[in-house]
Enzyme design. Structure first.
Site: not given
Length: 594
Positions: A164, A441-443
């Protein structure tokens, strides 16, 4: 480093004794015929073999070697390509993928156990199939039938992997300001141009093709996040017959040199008019991508959990073997020249903290997985509605709390090792390094906390918190007759009351203090995490008491529950005090006083 052994007994206990997930499966038309306790057991037994015997043995060597970058090409560590091929041939890349396209179609509560094993074995390796699984899900839910048929069978088979592509050099959390463009072509495709950074698995040698899910803006896009569209952009363009054709106009410009996960390729990806196809509706790319990100955020939380389990196993073996100093008279072995460090109170404190947080985390990840399954499969609309609300509330907690406590557990493990935990020889320092990224990561975990308190709790005026509180209150009432747990039940009720009280207080203050949400969000998320674990530990303890005669190992579960309530749950008192302070102490300083 100790040889990794999957905690299969505890996984089965949580799945079947505590949550009775098979009852949910039998009520779901898609799962009833394919999934039962025996099938689940067989799948996880095989998954344990994959993690223990295939993935884990390469972890340290792969970390030492790292990935190699040469003029746009990425070579993974020795053995990764062969291991990934074996993983794919066993069907493990498509464990949650739709069976229509060749996947196993496992429910999330079950696949969460497999993910934990893979992360314990090697977080870096787990990222390649993990990102692919999320990309598969996004395409399955949002892509056209033509795109599904073209991409999903190959991805579920592990012949092609997925990524992504969100972040850009100037746009991390604030995706509304991305600059990547998508210009329509005459054939219905789009020309994608832009640069994406921090792309996990953006380039590698594990699969024949890499399918990028790319966020970009169409020429008529409105400003902000409402103007983002999602595109599927393959590294190599597929022909109509499914074979691979020419290389697309995209490349890996460089790779990051990181603190940890050295065997995972973190890439700068350049799209230079690359051909891509729209996924879903124009300008609706972010909601489509969040389908993937909600599952990925639980997956990242499980990375913290997997590392914590590996840390506990390593530290426990070391503590038993390391002979150093003398214990108290009651624990002293007079026949030996010294005692194992397991007799020392502080070592026991660290080991039990790891054990309580890890087993609590396993119950939590399974609980969230069960909610995801109910939201997807339940035939009762009210059950789906409640599960949706629980998923919305608990997803940021799953990502942030599991990774925060995961890092805590790896550091405790390092401390048990002493100096040997700081040098590379024992492998413990790798767990600390690899786990650290999961908080980012991933927010970032701070963003997860803002999502929980700002968007979910305050944004719903506290309504989204109510299904959670109702479940906990119902359980407390249900076990009122279990006299052995009176003290712990009262502690849980007190923590629940504190959570309810500070939630109301923050809601009230938010009307006049615009800084309060960002000032207390992290403490609030941790409060929800510790209260959730208290609920789950008491739930596990009650079941363990009932099953102890047939499963003697559950005696330790009961004792660990006692430890959690005595030594870890009291952390909520400090959190409540910090939340009650609001933003006041954070905004006393002028900027030039920092």
């Amino acid at each position: 480093m100790a040889d990794y052994r999957a905690p299969r007994d505890d996984m089965d206990f949580v799945l079947h004794d505590v949550f009775n997930v098979a009852a949910d499966w039998q009520q779901a038309a898609e799962l009833a015929e394919m999934m039962d306790v025996d099938t689940a057991t067989a799948i996880l037994d095989e998954a344990a073999k994959v993690a223990e015997n295939l993935v884990a043995p390469l972890s340290r060597q792969a970390d030492e070697q790292g990935i190699r970058f040469d003029n746009g090409d990425v070579t993974t560590p020795d053995g990764f390509k062969e291991n990934f091929k074996q993983l794919a041939e066993g069907g493990w890349v498509g464990v949650t993928a739709n069976p229509e396209f060749g996947g196993m179609g496992l429910p999330k509560a079950l696949s969460a156990q497999y993910e934990e094993m893979l992360c314990s074995a090697d977080i870096a390796f787990s990222l390649y199939p993990g990102l692919t699984s999320g990309a598969i899900m996004t395409l399955d839910l949002h892509a056209s039938e033509e795109l599904k048929q073209q991409y999903l069978p190959k991805m579920a088979a592990g012949e092609w992997t997925g990524t992504m592509c969100l972040t850009e050099p100037h746009a991390g959390t604030d995706l509304g300001i991305i600059k990547s463009k998508a210009v329509p072509n005459d054939d219905g495709s789009y020309a994608i141009s832009g640069t994406k950074i921090f792309i996990t698995g953006g380039e590698h040698d594990l699969a024949d093709n890499i399918v990028h899910l790319v966020l970009a803006k169409l020429p008529d896009a409105p400003a902000g996040t409402k103007g983002i569209s999602l595109f599927v952009v393959p590294k190599i363009l597929p022909n109509e017959d499914g074979s691979l054709g020419e290389r697309n106009a995209l490349s890996c410009g460089s790779v990051e040199h990181k603190m940890g996960i050295h065997a995972s390729a973190t890439c700068v990806m350049n799209f230079d008019g690359a051909k891509g196809w729209l996924v879903g509706e124009p300008h609706r790319g972010l909601p489509a991508m969040f389908t993937m990100m909600n599952y990925e955020r639980l997956g990242v939380g499980i990375q913290g959990l997997g590392a914590a389990e590996r840390s506990y196993q390593n530290a426990l073996e070391y503590a038993k073997d390391r002979i150093q100093g003398r214990g108290a008279k009651a624990t002293r072995n007079d026949a030996a020249e010294a005692d194992s460090i397991l007799v020392h109170g502080d070592v026991r404190r660290m080991l039990l903290t790891m054990k309580a947080l890890t087993e609590g985390g396993r119950a939590f990840s399974t609980w969230v997985g069960q909610q995801l399954d109910r939201a997807k499969y339940a035939s009762d609309a009210k059950v789906r509605e409640k599960a949706d609300a629980m998923v919305a509330l608990l997803t940021p907690v799953a990502k942030a709390f599991l990774t925060d406590t995961g890092l805590e557990s790896t550091i405790h493990g390092q401390q048990v090792f002493g100096g040997h935990g700081y040098v590379r020889e024992w492998g413990q320092e790798q767990l600390v390094r690899d786990t650290r990224i999961a908080q980012i990561y991933e927010g970032t975990n701070g963003i997860q906390a803002l999502d929980l308190l700002g968007r979910k709790v305050c944004g719903s005026q506290g309504q989204l918190l109510q299904p959670f509180m109702e479940e906990l209150s119902g359980f407390v009432a249900e076990i009122a007759q279990h006299n052995r747990w009176n003290t712990e039940r009262a502690q849980l009720q007190q923590a629940m009351d504190a959570l309810q009280g500070v939630s109301a207080e923050v809601l009230q203050k938010a009307g006049t203090d615009e800084n309060i949400i960002s000032s207390v969000a992290v403490e609030y998320l941790h409060l929800v995490g510790y209260v959730s674990y208290a609920y789950l530990w008491l739930r596990m303890a009650v079941v363990a008491e009932q099953r102890q005669a047939e499963k003697p190992y559950l005696a330790a579960k009961i004792k660990t529950a006692k430890f959690y309530f005595a030594r870890i749950l009291p952390r909520v008192h400090a959190l409540v005090a910090s939340i009650k302070d609001g933003s006041e102490s954070l905004y006393l300083h002028d900027d030039n006083e920092f």
